[in-house]
Scaffold this active site. Sequence first.
Site, PDB file in Angstrom:
ATOM      1  N   HIS A 171     -10.576  -6.028  -2.270  1.00  0.00           N
ATOM      2  CA  HIS A 171     -11.644  -5.779  -1.296  1.00  0.00           C
ATOM      3  C   HIS A 171     -12.757  -5.050  -2.057  1.00  0.00           C
ATOM      4  O   HIS A 171     -12.705  -3.834  -2.231  1.00  0.00           O
ATOM      5  CB  HIS A 171     -11.131  -4.915  -0.139  1.00  0.00           C
ATOM      6  N   ASN A 179       2.040  -5.303  -3.083  1.00  0.00           N
ATOM      7  CA  ASN A 179       0.636  -5.596  -2.791  1.00  0.00           C
ATOM      8  C   ASN A 179      -0.130  -4.295  -2.534  1.00  0.00           C
ATOM      9  O   ASN A 179       0.359  -3.428  -1.802  1.00  0.00           O
ATOM     10  CB  ASN A 179       0.585  -6.487  -1.532  1.00  0.00           C
ATOM     11  N   GLU A 195       0.806  -1.237   0.000  1.00  0.00           N
ATOM     12  CA  GLU A 195       0.000   0.000   0.000  1.00  0.00           C
ATOM     13  C   GLU A 195       0.832   1.277   0.000  1.00  0.00           C
ATOM     14  O   GLU A 195       0.601   2.193   0.784  1.00  0.00           O
ATOM     15  CB  GLU A 195      -0.973  -0.013   1.191  1.00  0.00           C
ATOM     16  N   ASP A 253     -12.456 -10.194  -0.611  1.00  0.00           N
ATOM     17  CA  ASP A 253     -13.747 -10.242   0.074  1.00  0.00           C
ATOM     18  C   ASP A 253     -14.678  -9.297  -0.665  1.00  0.00           C
ATOM     19  O   ASP A 253     -14.226  -8.334  -1.293  1.00  0.00           O
ATOM     20  CB  ASP A 253     -13.659  -9.940   1.581  1.00  0.00           C
ATOM     21  N   GLU A 266      -6.390 -10.673  -1.116  1.00  0.00           N
ATOM     22  CA  GLU A 266      -7.189 -10.416   0.095  1.00  0.00           C
ATOM     23  C   GLU A 266      -8.672 -10.330  -0.250  1.00  0.00           C
ATOM     24  O   GLU A 266      -9.392  -9.462   0.246  1.00  0.00           O
ATOM     25  CB  GLU A 266      -6.737  -9.106   0.771  1.00  0.00           C
TER      26      GLU A 266
HETATM   27  O1  G3I Z   1      -4.040  -7.338  18.909  1.00  0.00           O
HETATM   28  C1  G3I Z   1      -4.902  -6.344  19.466  1.00  0.00           C
HETATM   29  C2  G3I Z   1      -5.465  -6.819  20.762  1.00  0.00           C
HETATM   30  O2  G3I Z   1      -4.423  -6.982  21.672  1.00  0.00           O
HETATM   31  C3  G3I Z   1      -6.497  -5.798  21.243  1.00  0.00           C
HETATM   32  O3  G3I Z   1      -7.108  -6.275  22.399  1.00  0.00           O
HETATM   33  C4  G3I Z   1      -7.547  -5.555  20.179  1.00  0.00           C
HETATM   34  C5  G3I Z   1      -8.558  -4.494  20.595  1.00  0.00           C
HETATM   35  O4  G3I Z   1      -8.993  -3.747  19.500  1.00  0.00           O
HETATM   36  O5  G3I Z   1      -6.913  -5.120  19.019  1.00  0.00           O
HETATM   37  C6  G3I Z   1      -6.019  -6.079  18.488  1.00  0.00           C
HETATM   38  O6  G3I Z   1      -5.436  -5.596  17.326  1.00  0.00           O
HETATM   39  C7  G3I Z   1      -6.286  -5.582  16.199  1.00  0.00           C
HETATM   40  C8  G3I Z   1      -5.659  -6.476  15.135  1.00  0.00           C
HETATM   41  O7  G3I Z   1      -6.401  -6.394  13.956  1.00  0.00           O
HETATM   42  C9  G3I Z   1      -5.602  -7.938  15.568  1.00  0.00           C
HETATM   43  O8  G3I Z   1      -6.891  -8.419  15.768  1.00  0.00           O
HETATM   44  C10 G3I Z   1      -6.384  -4.168  15.695  1.00  0.00           C
HETATM   45  O9  G3I Z   1      -7.097  -3.390  16.620  1.00  0.00           O
HETATM   46  C11 G3I Z   1      -7.070  -4.127  14.361  1.00  0.00           C
HETATM   47  O10 G3I Z   1      -6.983  -2.811  13.832  1.00  0.00           O
HETATM   48  C12 G3I Z   1      -6.403  -5.079  13.405  1.00  0.00           C
HETATM   49  O11 G3I Z   1      -7.114  -5.042  12.189  1.00  0.00           O
HETATM   50  C13 G3I Z   1      -6.446  -5.596  11.083  1.00  0.00           C
HETATM   51  C14 G3I Z   1      -6.181  -4.540  10.049  1.00  0.00           C
HETATM   52  O12 G3I Z   1      -5.561  -5.132   8.907  1.00  0.00           O
HETATM   53  C15 G3I Z   1      -5.278  -3.435  10.576  1.00  0.00           C
HETATM   54  O13 G3I Z   1      -4.915  -2.556   9.581  1.00  0.00           O
HETATM   55  C16 G3I Z   1      -7.324  -6.677  10.497  1.00  0.00           C
HETATM   56  O14 G3I Z   1      -7.431  -7.763  11.423  1.00  0.00           O
HETATM   57  C17 G3I Z   1      -6.737  -7.194   9.188  1.00  0.00           C
HETATM   58  O15 G3I Z   1      -7.677  -8.008   8.540  1.00  0.00           O
HETATM   59  C18 G3I Z   1      -6.425  -6.025   8.265  1.00  0.00           C
HETATM   60  O16 G3I Z   1      -5.825  -6.530   7.098  1.00  0.00           O
HETATM   61  C19 G3I Z   1      -5.464  -5.564   6.107  1.00  0.00           C
HETATM   62  C20 G3I Z   1      -4.246  -6.108   5.388  1.00  0.00           C
HETATM   63  O17 G3I Z   1      -3.223  -6.386   6.302  1.00  0.00           O
HETATM   64  C21 G3I Z   1      -3.749  -5.122   4.330  1.00  0.00           C
HETATM   65  N1  G3I Z   1      -4.820  -4.765   3.424  1.00  0.00           N
HETATM   66  C22 G3I Z   1      -6.043  -4.299   4.051  1.00  0.00           C
HETATM   67  C23 G3I Z   1      -6.558  -5.308   5.073  1.00  0.00           C
HETATM   68  C24 G3I Z   1      -7.867  -4.849   5.664  1.00  0.00           C
HETATM   69  O18 G3I Z   1      -7.712  -3.671   6.406  1.00  0.00           O
END
Ligand code: G3I
Length: 303
Positions: A208, A171, A128, A238, A236
Site C-alpha cells: 500500500h 503477509n 500483520e 495500491d 494488496e
Molecule cells: O460489512 C459491514 C456492513 O454490514 C456495514 O453496513 C458497513 C458500515 O460501515 O461496514 C461493513 O464492514 C466494512 C467491511 O470493510 C466490509 O465492507 C467495515 O466497516 C470496513 O472497516 C471494512 O474495511 C476493510 C478493512 O480491510 C478492514 O480492516 C476493507 O474493505 C479492506 O479493503 C481492508 O483490507 C485490508 C486487508 O485485509 C489487510 N491489509 C490492509 C487492508 C487495508 O486496510
Amino acid sequence: AGTLGAQAAQSGRYFGTAVAAGRLGDGTYTTILDREFNAVTPENEMKWDATERSRGSFSFTAADQIVGHATAHGQRVRGHTLVWHSQLPGWVGAITDATTLRSVVRNHITTEMTHFKGKIYAWDVVNEAFADGGSGARRGSVFQNVLGDGYIEDAFRTARSADPAAKLCYNDYNIEDWSAAKTQAVYRMVRDFKSRGVPIDCVGFQSHFGSSGPPASFRTTLANFAALGVDVQITELDIAQAPATAYANTVKACMNVARCTGISVWGIRDSDSWRSGENPLLFDGAGNKKAAYGAALSALGGT
Ligand code: G3I
C-alpha cells in the site's frame, strides 16, 4: 498478450485483484475481473468476523460465492486471512486463557482451510503480526499477549496439516523497504522458520504505497526474502494517485525476482478501493483503463 493476467501468465506469474462478494452482481465489475485477472483474493469474506462470528458457528456463504466465481473463470484464489488482530470478533479478543485460545485458533484454521481444501493457491495464514515503527517488535494482540511468540509457528503447523497442498504465507505491510526495522524483524522470523523446519512457503508484501511508489530497495527486499527459500508475492497493491511510473516500478521489482510468483491489486476500480479518495487503482470509477494500467501491462512484458 493484451490483458494483465494473460501477460503475467507468460512468465508463469499471476495478476490478481481483491474481490468483494457484494460486487459480483455488477456487470462492469465482473467484465473487467474476468477479462484482466487470473487470481482473486476475497477482500473481507474469509476474515474471522465474516466466517466465525460466534464460537464454533461457521458461515462461508460470501466466500463461497467468490471462490465459485473464481473456479468458473479459471482464477487462482489467495485465502485471506486466518489469524489477524483486526476484523476479529469480540468473543476471540475476550479470551484470556491460553489453552482455550490455542484450541480456538487451531479450530478456526482447520475448519476454514478444510472447507476450502483443494481450492486455494495460497493462504495468508498470519497477517500483520509485527508492530509499526522502529522497534521490530511483535504487535500487541490477543494472540501475542495470551499465547506469546509461538502462536505464529503454531498457526503455520496447524495450517500445513489442514491443507498440505496450499502454499502458506505470512503477509504484512510496510515491509517493502529493506532498511526498515519491521522488514528486518519479519526477515529474521522467516529465516528462523526455514532453519527450524516450520512450514512457511511464501511472504506477502501488501504494498500500500504513497504516490512515490515502492522504496528503491523493494527489489532487493523481494530477492533477499526469496533467497531464504520462500516465494514472494505482492498481495494488496495500491498507490496514491496511481502514477504510471510507480506502478511500473512495482511490477518490475517482481518481474526481476524469479520467485516473485504474482501481483495482486487491492481492488479493480478506484471506486472499489478502501482508499477511494486517493484514486489508487488501475481502472477509474467508470471502469476505464488509467495510464497506470498501460504501465503495469508494459512492465509485465506486454504491449
Ligand atoms: O460489512 C459491514 C456492513 O454490514 C456495514 O453496513 C458497513 C458500515 O460501515 O461496514 C461493513 O464492514 C466494512 C467491511 O470493510 C466490509 O465492507 C467495515 O466497516 C470496513 O472497516 C471494512 O474495511 C476493510 C478493512 O480491510 C478492514 O480492516 C476493507 O474493505 C479492506 O479493503 C481492508 O483490507 C485490508 C486487508 O485485509 C489487510 N491489509 C490492509 C487492508 C487495508 O486496510
